[in-house]
Design a protein around this motif. Structure first.
Motif, PDB file in Angstrom:
ATOM      1  N   ASN A  25       0.812  -1.300  -0.136  1.00 19.80           N
ATOM      2  CA  ASN A  25      -0.238   0.079  -0.013  1.00 19.80           C
ATOM      3  C   ASN A  25       0.855   1.321  -0.025  1.00 19.80           C
ATOM      4  N   THR A 126      -5.299  -1.720  -7.512  1.00 14.38           N
ATOM      5  CA  THR A 126      -5.129  -0.477  -6.985  1.00 14.38           C
ATOM      6  C   THR A 126      -3.996  -0.041  -6.681  1.00 14.38           C
ATOM      7  N   LYS A 127      -3.294  -1.155  -5.710  1.00 19.12           N
ATOM      8  CA  LYS A 127      -1.933  -0.664  -5.106  1.00 19.12           C
ATOM      9  C   LYS A 127      -0.931  -0.488  -6.293  1.00 19.12           C
ATOM     10  N   ASN A 131      -1.115   7.684  -9.501  1.00 24.01           N
ATOM     11  CA  ASN A 131      -2.456   8.532  -9.542  1.00 24.01           C
ATOM     12  C   ASN A 131      -3.081   8.796 -10.708  1.00 24.01           C
ATOM     13  N   LEU A 134      -4.794   5.778 -11.989  1.00 20.07           N
ATOM     14  CA  LEU A 134      -6.058   5.668 -11.409  1.00 20.07           C
ATOM     15  C   LEU A 134      -7.201   6.646 -12.011  1.00 20.07           C
ATOM     16  N   VAL A 305      -7.040   0.325   2.714  1.00 21.93           N
ATOM     17  CA  VAL A 305      -7.208   0.406   1.005  1.00 21.93           C
ATOM     18  C   VAL A 305      -8.208  -0.917   0.863  1.00 21.93           C
ATOM     19  N   ARG A 343      -4.345  10.613  -2.540  1.00 18.74           N
ATOM     20  CA  ARG A 343      -4.180   9.248  -3.140  1.00 18.74           C
ATOM     21  C   ARG A 343      -5.535   8.613  -2.705  1.00 18.74           C
ATOM     22  N   GLU A 347      -7.944   6.490  -5.192  1.00 17.88           N
ATOM     23  CA  GLU A 347      -8.061   4.989  -4.968  1.00 17.88           C
ATOM     24  C   GLU A 347      -9.419   4.838  -4.870  1.00 17.88           C
ATOM     25  N   ASP A 348     -10.235   5.417  -3.982  1.00 10.25           N
ATOM     26  CA  ASP A 348     -11.830   4.819  -3.706  1.00 10.25           C
ATOM     27  C   ASP A 348     -12.429   5.101  -4.778  1.00 10.25           C
TER      28      ASP A 348
END
Length: 459
Positions: A25, A126-127, A131, A134, A305, A343, A347-348
């Motif tokens: 993460n 995702t990890k 950015n 994403l 996360v 970040r 991510e979310d």
């Protein structure tokens, strides 16, 4: 699956997939507080490398929290599209990342693939993303939902009107709501956080907001963000609720701390479809946010996360109208500064979209966090570029009841103008009909809440 790697003469040995996931993460103060974070950048890189070579089937065969001890895991497993999973189960997370970022893969295809991914798989890929990764990946996905009106279309940035009041004054809520509407905000929902969590108070607020909606013929939906059991009582007492709301966590134990479980959510789901006032098929509003499981000591040594992704696995079971992460609300205990909040917001948003959710973000921070309003402006621009479904609007970006900083009504209007985005279609037509918008732009009347005091309304 491989748990050991040597880099530049140093060997890194991990005990489990759970440890690899946590240490891969990006730096988060919550993971550090839980003592599961990487010790340094080198260990984080080693964990990312091993994670990138992990196959999707390896992840499924090594659950971080078994379905026998956690009902959230069990639900995520039962909802998985086995046909889609079987097509990709031998992919590594690295191959999944390359596929999702490929120019040849569109949003509809990504949504189809997402149905064959568990929440842990989505957190894992995702990890491995920057950015910009994403933003790019999420920007391809459109999730359109309908309550009374629809949102999520390409080129649409909706806004939740959050006209909270420190004493639940109906007059104060109404005044703030008029300001929101005057800026063209409220197409996602008119959603109030109540101070008084009683069914009678919730009912009064719902009646008032519904009266405003009916008086002005506003194509939107209302919601009061009390505990789900309080809302259920209000609805049973005749309160006109279009949406039913609840905060979610990523483990059964954390949801117990919220006073909910899947059985209760199922009961509320049945009620809102039977006695709710919405006309459309999507009638849930969920909120999440990284770190809540740590607050209740129910994280099971899983990183924040991955736990957040599990919230989305739970949420998608109910086909909600809207979901948002209150990304910086808890504070520096879990997201220390603006870099970590930025970040987490990206991510979310990506993880929820890949789950097929209509995702918004409360771009926010608390006053004891190392962040300021300029940081929130930056994140709001990034999320709007990534195709976020909606943002939260509060007067002057300062919530007088919850005591935190968010985005303002005029911030959302500015983002629309800057990035050539629009309100939800039916809401935009309404704004044009009453004279607050013309040719896609706010008129000189916009931004003045007394507009709604000087007009008679539309019946």
């Amino acid at each position: 699956m491989n748990k050991k790697i040597s880099i530049l003469g140093k060997t890194y040995q991990f005990n489990s997939l759970k440890e690899i996931m946590a240490k891969a993460n990006e730096e988060k103060s919550g993971d550090q507080l839980a003592k599961i974070a990487a010790n340094d950048v080198s260990e984080r890189i080693a964990a990312k490398y091993l994670l990138s070579e992990t196959r999707l089937c390896d992840m499924r065969e090594n659950p971080l929290l078994s379905p026998e001890e956690d009902e959230v895991t069990k639900l995520i497993e039962s909802d998985l599209d086995e046909s889609e999973y079987n097509k990709i189960k031998n992919w590594t997370l690295s191959e999944l990342r390359e596929y999702l970022l490929s120019r040849e893969v569109d949003g509809e295809t990504m949504l189809k693939v997402g149905r064959g991914l568990t929440s842990e798989m989505i957190a894992g890929v995702t990890k491995l993303m920057t950015n910009l990764d994403l933003i790019q990946a999420a920007s391809k996905i459109r999730v359109i939902t309908t309550c009374n009106a629809s949102m999520g279309q390409n080129g649409v940035l909706a806004g939740r009107a959050q006209p909270n009041h420190p004493s639940d004054s109906l007059q104060g809520i109404r005044a703030s709501l008029y300001e929101a509407l005057s800026y063209g905000i409220g197409d996602a929902v008119i959603g109030i956080n109540p101070v008084i969590d009683t069914s009678s108070s919730v009912k009064e607020i719902l009646l008032m907001t519904k009266e405003v909606m009916n008086t002005w013929n506003i194509p939107t939906q209302n919601c009061v963000l009390a505990h789900v059991t309080t809302q259920m009582k209000a609805i049973q007492q005749g309160a006109p609720a279009d949406l039913i709301f609840q905060s979610l966590a990523g483990t059964e134990k954390a949801n117990d701390a919220f006073g909910i479980n899947i059985e209760l959510l199922d009961e509320a789901n049945e009620l809102i479809y039977k006695e709710g006032t919405a006309t459309g098929p999507n009638r849930w509003y969920f909120e999440t946010g990284q770190g809540s499981e740590l607050s209740s000591e129910s994280h099971h040594d899983i990183d924040q996360v991955t736990l957040e992704a599990r919230c989305y696995g739970l949420a998608r079971h109910y086909k909600p109208f809207m979901v948002n992460t209150v990304v910086g609300f808890i504070g520096p205990e879990y997201l220390y500064d603006s870099k970590q909040v930025t970040r987490a917001g990206l991510e979310d948003h990506f993880m929820a979209k890949l789950h097929g959710l209509p995702m918004g973000v409360d771009v926010c921070y608390t006053n004891h966090m190392k962040a300021d309003q300029n940081d929130m402006d930056n994140l709001a621009v990034l999320l709007a570029s990534a195709g976020v479904n909606f943002l939260i609007g509060v007067p002057m970006a300062d919530d007088c009841m919850l005591n935190y900083q968010s985005t303002s009504y005029h911030d959302i209007a500015t983002l629309r103008e800057l990035l050539h985005l629009s309100p939800a279609p039916a809401f935009e037509r309404w704004l044009e009909d009453i004279g607050l918008m013309e040719n896609g732009k706010l008129t000189k009347r916009a931004g003045d809440p007394t507009f709604f005091l000087s007009q008679r309304g539309v019946h």
